[in-house]
Design a protein around this motif. Structure first.
Motif, PDB file in Angstrom:
ATOM      1  N   THR A   1     -28.011  21.287  49.020  1.00  8.92           N
ATOM      2  CA  THR A   1     -28.599  21.570  47.708  1.00  8.92           C
ATOM      3  C   THR A   1     -29.497  22.810  47.773  1.00  8.92           C
ATOM      4  O   THR A   1     -30.101  23.107  48.809  1.00  8.92           O
TER       5      THR A   1
ATOM      6  N   ASP B   1     -27.820  13.054  54.008  1.00  8.38           N
ATOM      7  CA  ASP B   1     -29.038  12.760  53.243  1.00  8.38           C
ATOM      8  C   ASP B   1     -30.061  12.236  54.255  1.00  8.38           C
ATOM      9  O   ASP B   1     -29.724  11.373  55.075  1.00  8.38           O
TER      10      ASP B   1
ATOM     11  N   GLU C   1     -36.344  15.404  50.474  1.00 10.73           N
ATOM     12  CA  GLU C   1     -35.355  16.038  49.583  1.00 10.73           C
ATOM     13  C   GLU C   1     -34.023  15.327  49.747  1.00 10.73           C
ATOM     14  O   GLU C   1     -33.475  15.287  50.848  1.00 10.73           O
ATOM     15  N   PRO C   2     -33.458  14.763  48.680  1.00 10.19           N
ATOM     16  CA  PRO C   2     -32.172  14.077  48.832  1.00 10.19           C
ATOM     17  C   PRO C   2     -31.027  15.060  49.113  1.00 10.19           C
ATOM     18  O   PRO C   2     -31.142  16.250  48.817  1.00 10.19           O
ATOM     19  N   GLY C   3     -29.964  14.543  49.684  1.00  2.94           N
ATOM     20  CA  GLY C   3     -28.795  15.366  50.000  1.00  2.94           C
ATOM     21  C   GLY C   3     -27.503  14.587  49.813  1.00  2.94           C
ATOM     22  O   GLY C   3     -27.521  13.430  49.388  1.00  2.94           O
ATOM     23  N   VAL C   4     -26.395  15.211  50.125  1.00  2.00           N
ATOM     24  CA  VAL C   4     -25.083  14.563  50.019  1.00  2.00           C
ATOM     25  C   VAL C   4     -24.815  13.825  51.321  1.00  2.00           C
ATOM     26  O   VAL C   4     -24.637  14.443  52.370  1.00  2.00           O
ATOM     27  N   THR C   5     -24.808  12.490  51.261  1.00  2.00           N
ATOM     28  CA  THR C   5     -24.597  11.709  52.478  1.00  2.00           C
ATOM     29  C   THR C   5     -23.103  11.613  52.815  1.00  2.00           C
ATOM     30  O   THR C   5     -22.238  11.772  51.947  1.00  2.00           O
TER      31      THR C   5
ATOM     32  N   GLU D   1     -31.718  22.314  40.932  1.00  2.23           N
ATOM     33  CA  GLU D   1     -31.861  22.532  42.376  1.00  2.23           C
ATOM     34  C   GLU D   1     -31.208  21.425  43.200  1.00  2.23           C
ATOM     35  O   GLU D   1     -31.139  21.521  44.420  1.00  2.23           O
TER      36      GLU D   1
ATOM     37  N   MET E   1     -28.081  20.286  42.297  1.00  2.00           N
ATOM     38  CA  MET E   1     -26.621  20.433  42.133  1.00  2.00           C
ATOM     39  C   MET E   1     -26.108  21.280  43.281  1.00  2.00           C
ATOM     40  O   MET E   1     -26.701  22.315  43.606  1.00  2.00           O
TER      41      MET E   1
ATOM     42  N   PRO F   1     -24.007  23.986  45.492  1.00  2.00           N
ATOM     43  CA  PRO F   1     -23.339  25.261  45.186  1.00  2.00           C
ATOM     44  C   PRO F   1     -21.829  25.085  44.956  1.00  2.00           C
ATOM     45  O   PRO F   1     -21.243  25.789  44.129  1.00  2.00           O
TER      46      PRO F   1
ATOM     47  N   GLY G   1     -21.622  14.798  45.198  1.00  2.41           N
ATOM     48  CA  GLY G   1     -22.932  15.230  44.692  1.00  2.41           C
ATOM     49  C   GLY G   1     -24.024  14.278  45.153  1.00  2.41           C
ATOM     50  O   GLY G   1     -23.774  13.324  45.896  1.00  2.41           O
ATOM     51  N   VAL G   2     -25.242  14.521  44.700  1.00  3.76           N
ATOM     52  CA  VAL G   2     -26.383  13.659  45.046  1.00  3.76           C
ATOM     53  C   VAL G   2     -26.442  12.533  44.020  1.00  3.76           C
ATOM     54  O   VAL G   2     -26.718  12.764  42.843  1.00  3.76           O
TER      55      VAL G   2
ATOM     56  N   LEU H   1     -30.008   8.020  45.920  1.00  2.00           N
ATOM     57  CA  LEU H   1     -30.573   8.869  46.975  1.00  2.00           C
ATOM     58  C   LEU H   1     -31.778   9.636  46.441  1.00  2.00           C
ATOM     59  O   LEU H   1     -32.792   9.793  47.133  1.00  2.00           O
TER      60      LEU H   1
ATOM     61  N   ALA I   1     -35.645   9.048  47.686  1.00  2.00           N
ATOM     62  CA  ALA I   1     -36.451  10.184  48.147  1.00  2.00           C
ATOM     63  C   ALA I   1     -37.790  10.251  47.412  1.00  2.00           C
ATOM     64  O   ALA I   1     -38.795  10.675  47.987  1.00  2.00           O
TER      65      ALA I   1
END
Lengths: 249, 249
Positions: A19, A82, A111-115, B16, B18, B20, B113-114, B118, B122
């Motif tokens: 992200t 994540d 900060e969350p992320g794509v797990t 922020e 989403m 890329p 995606g997130v 998640l 966070a």
């Protein structure tokens, strides 16, 4: 200057799945703390200190990060995926709880992320489209009897099941034991997916069934998904419908 | 020109969060298909057609997207969060299965995606730091008895539980029923988190316990997390340790 600590995940692999919020946190950091291979994904910046460590020393790594933040540094702890899913965020809060009293007042952010399971699911369709659960097969930090209890409950609830850490060189037998347990509780034609390196350019998918699944096909980079009773294949895709009306034929 | 269909999620809210990869797919599209509020998050581009629809018409929306792709358009289906979690990806594959045979040959891709849980986790620390499950409390597409079965299994397995769709104007009672069921199976001091608008500038967190949780505090924008037996509070944070050794005192 007041220090800070941000715990981030770089996503499953490709830079395009990190992200912008995580990229911005990494760019602002004075110090990066993490397992070497995850740090290697972060572009080098002049003046930024890197504290690479080995795997399986999460608490040491968390304490180092907290000490640096307490000394005024802008610290980012780097996980893959994540940071809150089988990764560094829980280790940081464990270290806060057991550590210096002033660490509780630090400016800490996650900060969350794509797990990994989301990237793996996207590679094959939508196998996590209904209710699902995530279980780590590693028994480094919990008893194997706890893993068994959760696999049984997941089968009883007819969840789709994402299996993290299905195998490593030190733990070659857990996935086979998990399949054996699930075979006693779910039908042999239940879809099983081995997704290796999901969310990278090297992603590989094996679509099989619980009856035919070969545990030796999984390694440290594999995420395994076991379907619910409604999980089904259409063309090259596997998905779990949102509705119960669509049972597997 | 050959058409294509990409199913994306815009993340929990903030731009922020989403990825890329999703932003690039949105920029390349000739046609965007989605629920109005999610489309409203996507920057306008000249020459791009928007097909906004109401909520709860997912299959119609999926069919429209597939028809457009079959006619040669570059279509993006827009969900919030991750498109594979209680969102449009499963609806697209349901529509493929029930629809025109040539839809199976379309170039279809899902971008991860997130997802909301998640972002919610966070905001409060790392409550999903151990094994966990995700259950939608909506009974629009499944029987309430299925929800009950899964809540029971989740308690039996001592998972942390993320509850999606806990309440809406049309479904005001489900969350209270879920809490009642869980109270019979888990201790009253189990941490419960109401996280509203996670991953946006307006995020709000209520940290309470299963004994004290008031279901009327949840609405359509709330994600509810019910802890495992090991989930604990440290300072303003709530987390589930990776290890079983750290039981709640």
């Amino acid at each position: 200057m007041t220090g800070s600590l941000v715990v981030v995940g770089t996503g499953p692999g490709k830079a395009e799945l990190m992200t912008p919020a995580t990229a911005a946190a990494l760019a602002r950091a004075t110090d990066l703390v993490g397992y070497g291979p995850y740090l290697a994904r972060v572009p080098e910046r002049s003046g930024q200190c890197r504290h690479a460590s080995d795997n399986r020393v999460e608490l040491d790594r968390a304490r180092l990060a907290l000490s640096l933040a307490a000394s005024g540094r802008q610290v980012v702890v780097v996980s893959g995926g994540d940071p809150g899913v089988f990764a560094m965020a829980a280790a940081v809060f464990e270290a806060v709880e057991a550590g210096e009293p002033e660490w509780r007042d630090l400016d800490i952010k996650v900060e969350p992320g794509v797990t990994a399971m989301l990237a793996a699911a996207a590679e094959v369709g939508a196998p996590l489209g209904g209710d699902f659960c995530a279980i780590s097969l590693s028994d480094n930090l919990k008893a194997w009897s706890t893993v068994e209890r959760r696999l049984k409950a997941a089968a009883e609830g007819d969840f789709a099941i994402a299996l993290y850490n299905p195998a490593s060189k030190a733990r070659p037998t857990q996935l086979g034991k998990a399949f054996d347990l699930l075979r006693a509780l779910k039908t042999a034609d239940t879809p099983v997916l081995f997704v290796r390196a999901a969310g990278t350019a090297d992603a590989q998918v094996i679509t099989t069934t619980l009856g035919g699944a070969d545990p030796s096909r999984a390694d440290m980079r594999t995420l395994v998904i076991v379907g619910a009773s409604t999980t089904r294949q259409v063309g090259r895709w596997v998905y779990t419908p949102r509705s119960e009306g669509l049972g597997r034929s």
